[in-house]
Design an enzyme around this catalytic site. Structure first.
Site, PDB file in Angstrom:
ATOM      1  N   ASP A  53       0.875  -1.157   0.000  1.00  0.00           N
ATOM      2  CA  ASP A  53       0.000   0.000   0.000  1.00  0.00           C
ATOM      3  C   ASP A  53       0.918   1.214   0.000  1.00  0.00           C
ATOM      4  OD1 ASP A  53      -2.229   1.589   0.359  1.00  0.00           O
ATOM      5  OD2 ASP A  53      -1.925   1.618   2.524  1.00  0.00           O
TER       6      ASP A  53
ATOM      7  N   LYS B  12      -7.231  -4.720  -5.135  1.00  0.00           N
ATOM      8  CA  LYS B  12      -5.921  -5.027  -4.564  1.00  0.00           C
ATOM      9  C   LYS B  12      -5.816  -6.522  -4.321  1.00  0.00           C
ATOM     10  CE  LYS B  12      -5.075  -0.708  -2.111  1.00  0.00           C
ATOM     11  NZ  LYS B  12      -4.712  -0.126  -0.820  1.00  0.00           N
TER      12      LYS B  12
END
Lengths: 366, 1389
Positions: B272, B875
């Site tokens: 991230d 993701k």
């Protein structure tokens, strides 16, 4: 709110300013301890296995093992051993007639000893192809019974099945091992050069482990009146005599403590084995050898059938050394391993010489 | 009415208050905000702590009365529940039949927090598991480590072996029984019933018996031991003081106990961005206004100080860290380091610590307001200009002169700051109630009330700060006196405004002190007192700014440092405060928000001083610079062009520094222009259909012909050590992808800042609007990549062919399998200096089944991948895709709730226990306080855990097999009756007690390489990635070794006791003892680190065995049937034969392994072994070697070959070549002798002769090329992609194959009789290509500095720089371009 936080801040500054960084330690934090163990920094020896570093080990092993091996080999070669197969498979053999005989049968085999046997000579009987280590055979015994336990005597362990009871009576000793007790009788007769003969005295005791005869095996109710003690039991199927009549010559050597029996009960590790039968004790004067060279006859009472498993029966006479009976193997093993180590050491030396130097140079610049 | 979340149903009306968390996806129908706005914080969804505005549904805005649910009678039609956070479409149909569109801005998502809005009412659209947030969360997944999966395969093999052994025994037993026929031998005991068994039946029984006897082979205890070892490993990771973060007083948490070893096998890292790589702190760094750069050195110093303090603290806490770690943090710092004295050091630290503490408290209330972001030290030069400009403006206003007379640079500066201040959506909140909007109107006409308010609010803080105000004022005299001077001269007409002025000035002084003192405190001269720490208080009672994006906040704070502060924002009015001018209220006509297509935002205001309608635009430099139209008028135009040129120059500089750049521009609209635009804009606003498109066009119409004011450089503060960590992880062969919810520009900027992308990298950006477009884009980029690498791969193919023809002559022992060569040539996409940027929408298309392969193919061929604007589910889908398709080990690291699903999907999930809640941590397997700890976690602990466990597992298999095989051999001598010669209790205790402890100790404590070396040589990590400690063949090698050792352990006692009167268990006990000694010796060979615990455990094992045996054998004369080992051990101890056996057998058993290890250590050491050798060196030498490793390339780079077995072979190449010509021999031998570590090392420094011959040869080929020793290395530059080739799919390509596909270059070069340098190349090939696993950049730093430079060539040039295929008999010719480059490369030396 702001004012207070301001003050706190100021205080904080003063505090740590005066106490210094060490003051922070007082605050309880979750910081892990900086110990060698927790940080995995224990002092350690870190051997690196390269040709160079293991070289000495190989040479040292080689140099130690080869002499040991030679010593063992020589020791083993000094042991005298004589072996005679009396199975009688060979039709010419005197015992051939006994092979299929169902009744006790005697045969005698003459032999000649070329060398004198000094000191105590051990007389073994050897069996081949006899799988005393068979799983079901090994466990077919009742140790409590053999230890003289009265209840086990009358109610032997289940392990003894199907040699537990016979004709409704408990078998003593029970089990397949006891049932298959080796029951040939061997005698040695020495012929003096003047053709007169002498039966060589064979000692029946001292052939089993001391702990076995004194701890592990006991007669029920001590050694007194074995007949009464074994009352209510029956002998194993294959036996000719009950257990309390195994040694008619020595009443102490009867019942479960009979040493021939005890030796047999110690099941052999391998299918070809020997068991100590008798000891020929050295002469008291110590001048004449125990067994002088010359002609002997082995008198056999041939009882034990081995034909069913293609077995062989042998009689072995052997002296012993500090390392036991004759066995050149260990000496050879030591010599071999030592030599291999030495050879590998040389190989490593070459490797080290050709490749190892560069390693070191690389690691330590200039 | 209060309800639980679970009771909320679709269609419910919900009333929400400030700071409440939304229970479901809610359509906003009413808000207490008069503008129908509602602010939400989406930290739990996307990790961004900023505020997002949501609007009440259009038709409800106009409702005058309070919203009443009972009167609601509209119908809402919307999409089915989906997981797209950034999309919502629907209609609301009123009873009147009117349809209103519903958009994303109307929807409040579950999990968000209501901020700055007192009350909001909405209707639930999606509830429960249908909410978008829930749909973005996947359930947890049971994780099993790769090592364990591999192990399970081998356990399965063990079962097979067991069955085979049992079957063999059963057959043997059957045959054994059969040979006796009807003759029943006495030892064949009948069944209890007295009946015999047929051979077949007894064989079947025996099979079952053997399963029980041999079951030790199935290492049940292994699983227990692994758990124990893992717990110990987790303990040690927990205890690592290097992974402890003092600031937050937290250390690493291992939340998953069963996957520690996976840390050592990672291949892909998915990270991230926000909060993981960055602190999520935007810091204003520098700006350029009107073509003049203001470098803000003092500010930079201040920022450097923040880092310095951190590093200082680290130095204090870390033991043995004598080396300065962070010398490279900031260039500013180096000069200061010398002058620093103790007192300043300590107080600075305390200051910073307290400050950090405060920051953490603060950040809970307000986003983007850490002191690092707020306290900006103004550039003095710019400050003066601002003051000057303001003064003049004030003067002009006072004298009612037109403001246009202001010098253009000053007006630009003033405009620049006005734009910074007002061109945003920042909301002002008062400090007392953090999340409450300041709702006061600063009316120009009646300021008194407000000021009183201010005074009231500011007094307490003024009092407390008064203690040091004397010193403060003296420090800021220069500025404040000039200010005062101005104000006294230009005294304002009314008393009210005087009062305003006074208060303002006080405020300014108070505020000014902070930067002033700050600057002073960190000036080189350590004169500051303890008071110096004070200015970092929040005492000034300043306004807080809450911004949608952190960089907006940063800009506003920056402007405030120049006393241009935003005071209030209302929908139609922005109030700001300028020095000398006081508060100015701008009438806010329009705010045209940011969107990712336009990449800019604008505000249209009416300037209160000039009364002009002005457009201020702020946006990405790429778009804004294109919109600048210099006026045609001559002088002004020239100036503008110059400014434009200069600004562009500075922008490039900023970008190179990794700063986020924004351009600020303005435009003055005439009344007519505005009216024209407004008409069409209003049309657009009122349009129902395609309103968004129309608004977009309208915005485009407005933002034209801009006048450039300046540009800013904002630093998105990376966390400490992020670039270093990323570089190090890269070197370790890890592929790092960044998946962020952030917008594309931001993500790219950060990627540059943390060195994920390099400036010379080519970016492939995928932004597609539709599935087809996405497919096309992917096709195109694939083609592009293919074209890029076409020549190189074709070269490889033909070279392979050549090699195959030739290799029979030279390398009979190495024949590449066809599979290997094809795999090398079909692995089409080779890592190059490419970066891939893909946005969320495109990603959604690319993740479609039909496109995912292409997407992966593209992504694989890129060195870095950046996914922006991705939703949590995306993701996780990316991670899943990579994990499943590429069969690689993935690690996901993130800090927010938006990363949870990614963390759960990855093989290892790492949570950053940062500011953003605990969701990520709760879902993670490991929780780190900081990103940089990932380095040690992976490189050191991961490596250790992996190698320890791998070795232990192998050892376990070996141990059990070896022990069981003993019994197996015995079956040949007991009629396969299943009889063990080892006592049953020994059988049980052997694994449980006798041999358990040493391996546990080794499995827990063994360190193959020290932590320092592992971190200094990240390449060692690759051994884990390639599973080099535990490969399938190793299991079989271990099995073979086990069988060999058991043969030795069985047959030496066998022959030693053959035909003796030994009984079963008197013979079995020595064998047990020998087996114990043997496996302990074996363990000793495999143990790399001997601490006292290892010794103790081994001694304990031996002593325990003898103690147990002696006790057991003396305990009971009649028990333990059938073995009844009474007095056995005691007798054995009196038997010399026993000792003799104990001496020779274990040694003979481990001899081959010992010898093999020694040879391996000398001849073909694995990288890890070389690392260990490095460990052994004295520290100084070691450090030298590591720092010199650039020079000593060969020794180190050659360490990292794919397989140890490569070395002996490669060693033979030069010699093979050498046979061809005597001269070559000299070359190869001289080089090989001077190669210090491996023969592959090319001479390096000493090989003068080889160099000469080679370089002369080179220069004869290419005049003017001076190629010193390292010039030869340039061959490696020609093929960086090739070296990197296995990178994208390390899991798929076996290193062996890699090594096999490499030889073409050597062999191709070898047979040439003519060229001397061929042998040099040969050698080179040997060592350069023996590092195939390193991606080029990772590999190069290790090799030679010039090669690093070589990488800086524009990528476009590199395809030309490929080797042409070697033709038989031809010389090794490089294309001339290539050679030219090599020449260039080498001159860089």
């Amino acid at each position: 709110m702001m004012a207070s936080s301001y003050n706190a801040k100021e205080e904080d500054g003063h505090h740590s300013g005066s106490v210094g960084p060490g003051g922070a330690g007082a605050v309880k934090s979750r910081k892990p301890d900086n110990t060698a163990f927790k940080q995995q920094r224990l002092p350690a020896w870190q051997p690196i296995l390269t040709a160079g570093t293991v070289l000495p080990a190989f040479f040292v092993i080689g140099l130690i093992f080869i002499p040991i091996g030679i010593g063992l080999f020589v020791t083993s070669n000094n042991i005298k051993e004589f072996e005679i197969d009396y199975t009688g498979m060979d039709p010419d053999s005197p015992c051939n007639m006994c092979i299929n005989s169902t009744t006790p049968c005697r045969c005698s085999i003459p032999f000649t000893l070329e060398q004198p046997f000094e000191n105590n000579v051990f007389m073994y009987y050897g069996l081949s192809n006899f799988y005393q280590n068979h799983r079901r055979y090994v466990k077919s015994r009742d140790d409590s019974q053999l230890n003289g336990d009265k209840s086990s005597l009358l109610y032997p362990s289940k392990e003894c099945e199907p040699y537990r009871t016979r004709n409704g009576l408990p078998v003593a000793p029970c089990g397949a091992i006891a049932n298959s007790l080796f029951n040939d009788t061997l005698e040695l007769i020495y012929y003096y050069p003047n053709k007169s003969s002498m039966s060589i005295p064979l000692v029946k005791t001292g052939i089993a482990w001391w702990t076995d005869t004194h701890v592990k095996f006991r007669n029920p109710g001590g050694n007194n009146n074995l007949t009464a003690a074994f009352k209510g039991t029956t002998k194993p199927e294959n036996w000719q005599n009950p257990v309390y009549e195994l040694d008619p010559t020595n009443p102490e050597n009867n019942g479960f403590v009979n040493e021939d029996f005890i030796v047999w009960m110690r099941t052999a590790a391998l299918p070809t084995f020997r068991k100590l039968y008798r000891i020929i004790q050295k002469k008291k004067d110590n001048l004449t050898p125990t067994l002088p060279p010359g002609n002997y006859t082995l008198e056999i009472t041939y009882n034990y059938p081995v034909i069913s498993f293609d077995g062989h029966k042998r009689m072995i006479l052997s002296t012993i050394s500090w390392m036991g009976g004759k066995n050149p193997f260990l000496g050879i093993a030591y010599i071999t391993v030592g030599s291999v180590c030495f050879f590998l050491g040389v190989v490593l030396l070459i490797i080290h010489h050709k490749f190892g130097n560069r390693n070191n140079n690389a690691d330590i610049p200039n | 009415m209060e309800k639980y979340w679970k009771e909320v149903r679709v269609g419910d009306f919900i009333r929400l208050r400030c700071n409440e968390i939304l229970p479901a996806d809610v359509l906003l129908l009413s808000s207490s905000d008069p503008d129908g706005l509602c602010h939400i914080e989406t930290a739990t969804l996307d990790g961004e702590t900023n505020l997002k505005q949501r609007q009440v549904v259009r038709s409800f805005i106009d409702l005058d009365c309070e919203f009443d649910p009972s009167k609601y009678n509209s119908v809402i039609e919307c999409e089915k529940p989906n997981n797209d956070l950034n999309r919502f479409r629907g209609y609301i149909i009123h009873r009147s039949g009117r349809r209103d569109g519903l958009y994303k801005v109307n929807l409040l998502l579950r999990g968000c927090t209501i901020r700055n809005t007192e009350e909001a009412v909405g209707i639930v659209i999606y509830a429960g598991h249908e909410t978008k947030a829930m749909l973005n969360n996947n359930g947890p997944r049971y994780k099993r480590s790769r090592l364990e999966r591999q192990m399970n395969v081998d356990v399965f093999w063990c079962v097979i072996i067991l069955l085979v052994m049992c079957l063999f025994s059963a057959t043997g037993h059957g045959l054994w029984m059969f040979q006796y026929g009807d003759k029943r031998p006495v030892f064949d005991v009948l069944s209890p019933e007295g009946t015999g068994l047929s051979p077949v039946l007894s064989a079947i029984y025996l099979f079952l018996t053997m399963i029980i006897v041999f079951q030790v082979l199935i290492p049940i205890s292994l699983f227990v031991s692994i758990e124990i070892v893992k717990i110990c490993q987790v303990y040690f990771i927990h205890q690592d003081v290097d992974l402890y973060d003092e600031e937050t007083d937290s250390h690493l948490q291992c939340r998953a106990l069963n996957i520690t070893e996976d840390l050592g096998q990672m291949q892909y890292i998915f990270s991230d961005k926000t909060g993981t790589l960055t602190d999520n702190k935007m810091v204003f760094r520098r700006c350029t206004v009107a073509g003049v750069e203001y470098s803000h050195d003092a500010n930079a110093k201040r920022l450097a100080m923040y880092q310095e303090v951190d590093s200082e603290e680290e130095e204090c806490t870390s033991h043995g860290g004598t080396l300065p770690r962070r010398e490279s943090v900031g260039s500013h710092q180096s000069s200061k380091v010398v002058l620093r004295s103790h007192s300043t050091k300590s107080h600075r630290r305390t200051g910073s610590r307290a400050e950090a503490k405060r920051a953490s408290i603060l950040s809970k209330h307000t986003a983007f307001s850490s002191p690092m972001e707020k306290d900006i030290t103004p550039d003095p030069q710019l400050m003066d200009k601002v003051n000057e400009g303001a003064t003049q403006m004030e003067f002009m206003r006072f004298h009612s002169q037109p403001l246009s007379q202001l010098p253009s640079d000053l007006s630009d500066i003033i405009d620049f700051f006005i734009a910074l201040t007002i061109c945003n959506t920042v909301v002002v909140s008062s400090p007392n109630q953090p999340r409450q909007k300041v709702r006061m109107r600063f009316e120009l006409k009646s300021p008194v009330k407000t000021i009183e308010d201010f005074i009231k609010r500011f007094t307490p803080s003024r009092l407390t700060s008064g203690s040091n105000s004397s010193s403060l004022s003296s420090l800021v005299t220069n500025r404040s006196s000039s200010n005062r001077g101005c104000s006294s001269i230009l005294s304002s007409p009314s008393a009210e405004s005087t009062l305003t002025k006074l208060n303002e000035e006080r405020l300014q002084t108070g505020r000014g002190t902070s930067p002033g003192l700050l600057e002073h405190a960190f000036s080189p001269v350590p004169t500051t007192t303890v008071d110096g720490a004070k200015p970092w208080t929040l005492g000034e009672g300043e306004l807080r700014y809450e911004a949608e994006s952190p960089d907006e906040a940063a800009l506003v704070y920056a402007a405030r440092a120049y006393k241009c502060s935003l005071v209030g924002r209302l929908p139609d009015q922005v109030t700001m405060e300028l020095p000398h001018l006081g508060k100015l209220s701008f009438e806010l006509l329009h705010t045209i928000g940011f969107d990712s297509t336009r990449k800019r935002m604008s505000v249209v205001v009416r300037h209160p001083l000039t009364d002009q309608i002005t457009v201020y635009t702020k946006g990405a430099d790429s778009v804004v610079m294109d919109l600048i139209r210099p006026p045609t008028d001559d002088t002004k135009g020239k100036r503008q062009k110059k400014i434009l040129y200069k600004t562009q120059h500075y922008l490039n500089l900023y970008a190179a520094d990794g700063l986020r750049t924004l351009c600020i521009a303005k435009k003055v609209l005439s009344k007519e222009e505005y009216a024209g635009w407004l008409r069409r804009h209003l049309e657009a606003e009122t349009a129902i259909h395609s309103r968004e498109e129309l608004l977009f066009e309208s915005a485009l119409r407005l933002e034209t012909n801009l006048h450039l004011l300046g540009a800013t450089g904002i630093e998105d503060r990376l966390q400490d050590g992020v670039p270093e960590t990323i570089a190090s992880l890269r070197k370790a062969g890890l592929q790092i992808w960044v998946l962020t919810g952030d917008k594309q520009e931001t993500a790219i900027n950060i990627a540059y800042a943390c060195r994920l992308l390099e400036p010379e990298e080519e970016l492939i950006t995928l932004n597609a609007e539709s599935q087809d477009a996405c497919a096309m884009l992917l096709e195109e980029s694939l083609r592009y990549i293919q074209a890029k690498f076409l020549c190189s791969s074709s070269a490889e193919q033909s070279a392979t062919k050549t090699f195959q023809q030739q290799q029979q002559h030279f390398t009979p022992f190495r024949i590449p399998s066809p599979a290997a060569t094809t795999s090398s040539s079909t692995a089409p996409f080779l890592v190059h200096r490419l970066g891939l940027v893909i946005d969320g929408r495109t990603l959604a298309y690319a993740l479609d089944k039909s496109l995912e392969d292409k997407f992966l193919a593209v992504a694989r061929s890129c060195r870095s991948v950046l996914c922006c604007r991705s939703t949590p589910l995306q993701k996780s889908m990316v991670v899943k895709l990579v994990r499943n398709k590429l069969k690689v080990m993935t690690l996901a690291i993130g800090d927010g709730a938006n990363d949870v699903s990614m963390i759960q999907v990855a093989d290892v999930g790492v949570g950053i226990s940062g500011q953003e809640g605990m969701q990520a941590v709760m879902a993670s397997d490991f929780a780190l306080p900081r990103f940089r700890y990932l380095q040690k976690l992976l490189l050191v602990h991961g490596h250790w855990c992996y190698s320890r466990l791998a070795n232990m597992i192998l050892y376990f298999f070996y141990k059990n097999a070896m022990f069981v095989a003993l019994i197996f051999w015995y079956q040949f001598y007991c009629g396969f009756s299943g009889s063990p010669m080892i006592d049953q209790w020994y059988l049980i205790f052997f694994n449980l007690m006798f041999s358990a402890f040493p391996q546990l100790i080794t499995g827990t404590l063994d360190k193959d390489v020290s932590a320092e070396t592992l971190q200094e040589l990240p390449q060692l990590y690759m051994s884990g990635q390639n599973s080099e400690e535990y490969k399938p063949y190793m299991f079989w090698m271990n099995m073979i070794d086990a069988f060999y050792q058991s043969l030795i352990c069985f047959f030496i006692p066998y022959f030693a006791y053959a035909d003796s009167d030994v009984d079963l268990f008197t013979w079995g006990t020595p064998i047990t003892t020998l087996a114990l000694f043997t496996i302990l010796l074996h363990l000793g060979i495999e143990t790399k680190t001997w601490t006292w615990m290892n010794w103790a455990s081994i001694a304990f094992s031996v002593i325990l065995f003898f103690a147990v045996a002696l006790g057991y054998n003396a305990s009971c004369p009649t028990c333990y049937s059938p073995s009844n080992p009474y007095w056995t051990m005691q007798r054995l101890l009196g038997d010399p034969l026993f000792y003799l056996l104990c001496l020779v057998t274990p040694l003979a058993a481990v001899l081959p392994r010992y010898f093999y290890r020694a040879c391996q250590g000398s001849l073909f050491p694995s990288p890890v072994q070389v690392g260990r050798q490095l460990d052994k060196l004295p520290p100084d030498t070691r450090r030298n070697l590591l720092s010199l490793n650039r020079m000593k390339v060969g020794s180190l780079s050659s360490l990292f070959g794919p397989r140890p077995s490569l070395f002996p072979f490669s060693g033979s190449f030069p010699r093979g070549c050498g046979l061809r010509s005597p001269q070559t021999i000299s070359t190869s031998t001289s080089s090989s002798s001077s190669c210090n570590k491996k023969q592959e090392r090319p001479g390096g420094t000493k090989n003068s002769k080889g160099q000469e011959t080679r370089s002369s040869c080179q220069s004869s080929k290419q005049a003017g090329n001076h190629i010193p020793a390292s010039g030869l290395r340039t061959e490696s530059e020609g093929q960086p992609h090739r070296q990197g080739s296995p990178r994208p799919l390390p899991g798929l390509l076996d290193p062996t194959e890699e090594s096999l596909c490499r030889p073409p270059y050597r062999a191709g070069a070898c047979p040439e009789p003519s060229a001397l340098q061929q042998s040099g190349f040969c050698q080179l090939g040997n060592w350069t290509t023996s590092t195939p696993l390193l991606p080029p950049s990772e590999y190069l730093p290790l090799t030679a500095p010039p090669s690093g430079d070589a990488q800086n060539f524009p990528p476009a040039a590199s395809p030309a720089c490929t080797l042409l295929p070697f033709e038989g008999g031809d010389t090794c010719h490089l294309s001339s371009d290539c050679m030219a480059e090599h020449g260039h490369v080498t001159t860089l030396l």
